[in-house]
Design a protein around this motif. Structure first.
Motif, mmCIF file in Angstrom:
data_model
loop_
_atom_site.group_PDB
_atom_site.id
_atom_site.type_symbol
_atom_site.label_atom_id
_atom_site.label_comp_id
_atom_site.label_asym_id
_atom_site.label_seq_id
_atom_site.Cartn_x
_atom_site.Cartn_y
_atom_site.Cartn_z
ATOM 1 N N MET A 168 11.405 -5.982 33.645
ATOM 2 C CA MET A 168 11.489 -4.521 33.605
ATOM 3 C C MET A 168 10.960 -4.020 32.263
ATOM 4 N N PRO A 169 10.293 -2.880 32.263
ATOM 5 C CA PRO A 169 9.738 -2.357 31.002
ATOM 6 C C PRO A 169 10.836 -1.851 30.067
ATOM 7 N N THR A 170 10.493 -1.742 28.820
ATOM 8 C CA THR A 170 11.389 -1.186 27.815
ATOM 9 C C THR A 170 10.604 -0.196 26.977
ATOM 10 N N PHE A 171 11.313 0.660 26.285
ATOM 11 C CA PHE A 171 10.660 1.586 25.366
ATOM 12 C C PHE A 171 10.585 0.939 23.998
ATOM 13 N N LEU A 172 9.453 1.073 23.377
ATOM 14 C CA LEU A 172 9.238 0.596 22.028
ATOM 15 C C LEU A 172 8.606 1.743 21.272
ATOM 16 N N PHE A 173 9.305 2.251 20.288
ATOM 17 C CA PHE A 173 8.816 3.395 19.524
ATOM 18 C C PHE A 173 8.329 2.918 18.173
ATOM 19 N N VAL A 174 7.099 3.298 17.811
ATOM 20 C CA VAL A 174 6.514 2.881 16.545
ATOM 21 C C VAL A 174 6.070 4.122 15.791
ATOM 22 N N LYS A 175 6.470 4.187 14.530
ATOM 23 C CA LYS A 175 6.096 5.327 13.692
ATOM 24 C C LYS A 175 5.556 4.776 12.378
ATOM 25 N N SER A 213 0.822 -1.214 0.000
ATOM 26 C CA SER A 213 0.000 0.000 0.000
ATOM 27 C C SER A 213 0.857 1.265 0.000
ATOM 28 N N GLY A 214 2.153 1.095 0.252
ATOM 29 C CA GLY A 214 3.045 2.249 0.359
ATOM 30 C C GLY A 214 3.268 2.669 1.801
ATOM 31 N N ASN A 215 2.486 2.130 2.723
ATOM 32 C CA ASN A 215 2.675 2.442 4.142
ATOM 33 C C ASN A 215 3.974 1.826 4.637
ATOM 34 N N LEU A 216 4.584 2.506 5.587
ATOM 35 C CA LEU A 216 5.829 2.058 6.181
ATOM 36 C C LEU A 216 5.698 2.123 7.687
ATOM 37 N N VAL A 217 6.113 1.065 8.368
ATOM 38 C CA VAL A 217 6.124 1.041 9.823
ATOM 39 C C VAL A 217 7.579 0.960 10.260
ATOM 40 N N LYS A 218 7.975 1.884 11.144
ATOM 41 C CA LYS A 218 9.328 1.872 11.706
ATOM 42 C C LYS A 218 9.210 1.597 13.191
ATOM 43 N N VAL A 219 9.939 0.581 13.657
ATOM 44 C CA VAL A 219 9.919 0.206 15.065
ATOM 45 C C VAL A 219 11.343 0.306 15.600
ATOM 46 N N ARG A 220 11.491 0.970 16.748
ATOM 47 C CA ARG A 220 12.793 1.045 17.415
ATOM 48 C C ARG A 220 12.674 0.298 18.736
ATOM 49 N N PHE A 221 13.547 -0.690 18.922
ATOM 50 C CA PHE A 221 13.585 -1.486 20.142
ATOM 51 C C PHE A 221 14.706 -0.934 21.011
ATOM 52 N N TYR A 249 16.069 -8.426 24.549
ATOM 53 C CA TYR A 249 15.056 -8.133 25.563
ATOM 54 C C TYR A 249 13.873 -9.105 25.415
ATOM 55 N N TRP A 250 13.582 -9.491 24.184
ATOM 56 C CA TRP A 250 12.451 -10.359 23.876
ATOM 57 C C TRP A 250 12.910 -11.802 23.877
ATOM 58 N N ARG A 251 12.073 -12.674 24.399
ATOM 59 C CA ARG A 251 12.440 -14.081 24.473
ATOM 60 C C ARG A 251 11.208 -14.964 24.385
ATOM 61 N N SER A 252 11.459 -16.225 24.243
ATOM 62 C CA SER A 252 10.391 -17.211 24.253
ATOM 63 C C SER A 252 9.729 -17.184 25.629
#
Length: 142
Positions: free
Chosen positions: A133-140, A79-87, A93-96
């Motif tokens: 512990m929490p983490t920041f996840l930035f989504v644009k 569609s032309g949309n773009l999602v940018k995620v910053r971990f 940090y992420w695990r099973s």
């Protein structure tokens, strides 16, 4: 199907990561969240996993001190949309999730069978969780 190969505009991927820790510093063996013993095998499996799902991948490895701590993921759609995620905490940090049965989280980190390892990772279906512990996840979106 909400998302998947048929809806992605992305056909290429570049992954920049750090060298594997030495085997002596690898306390977790044969679990999805463990460290690979061989950087070259890990990189080949990562490249193979992405190619298994139809993404042409480039994997670059650098020293831990020269690899950025936070990680970025950009996903483009037809569609032309773009999602940018910053971990903020990086991928480790992420695990099973602990609720996954142990047979689902077993992974032979000593195997050098790149094709078998790549398909196993690509077809993996486990719950994922972050640390306590929490983490920041930035989504644009664009």
């Amino acid at each position: 199907e909400v998302s998947g190969r048929s809806r992605w505009a992305i056909t290429t991927c570049e992954v920049v990561t750090a060298d594997c820790r030495t085997h002596d510093n690898n306390p977790v063996k044969n679990r999805l969240w463990g460290d690979w013993r061989d950087t070259k095998v890990r990189d080949a499996v990562l490249k193979g996993t992405l190619e298994y799902i139809g993404v042409d991948a480039k994997v670059s490895t650098g020293t831990l001190s020269k690899t950025e701590h936070s990680r970025f993921l950009e996903i483009g759609f037809r569609s032309g949309n773009l999602v940018k995620v910053r971990f903020d905490q990086g991928v480790t940090y992420w695990r099973s999730a602990y609720k996954n049965p142990s047979h689902q989280t077993y992974f032979d980190l000593f195997s050098e069978d790149v094709d078998a390892q790549s398909s196993r990772l690509a077809e993996l279906n486990v719950a994922v969780e972050g640390w306590v512990m929490p983490t920041f996840l930035f989504v644009k979106t664009q």
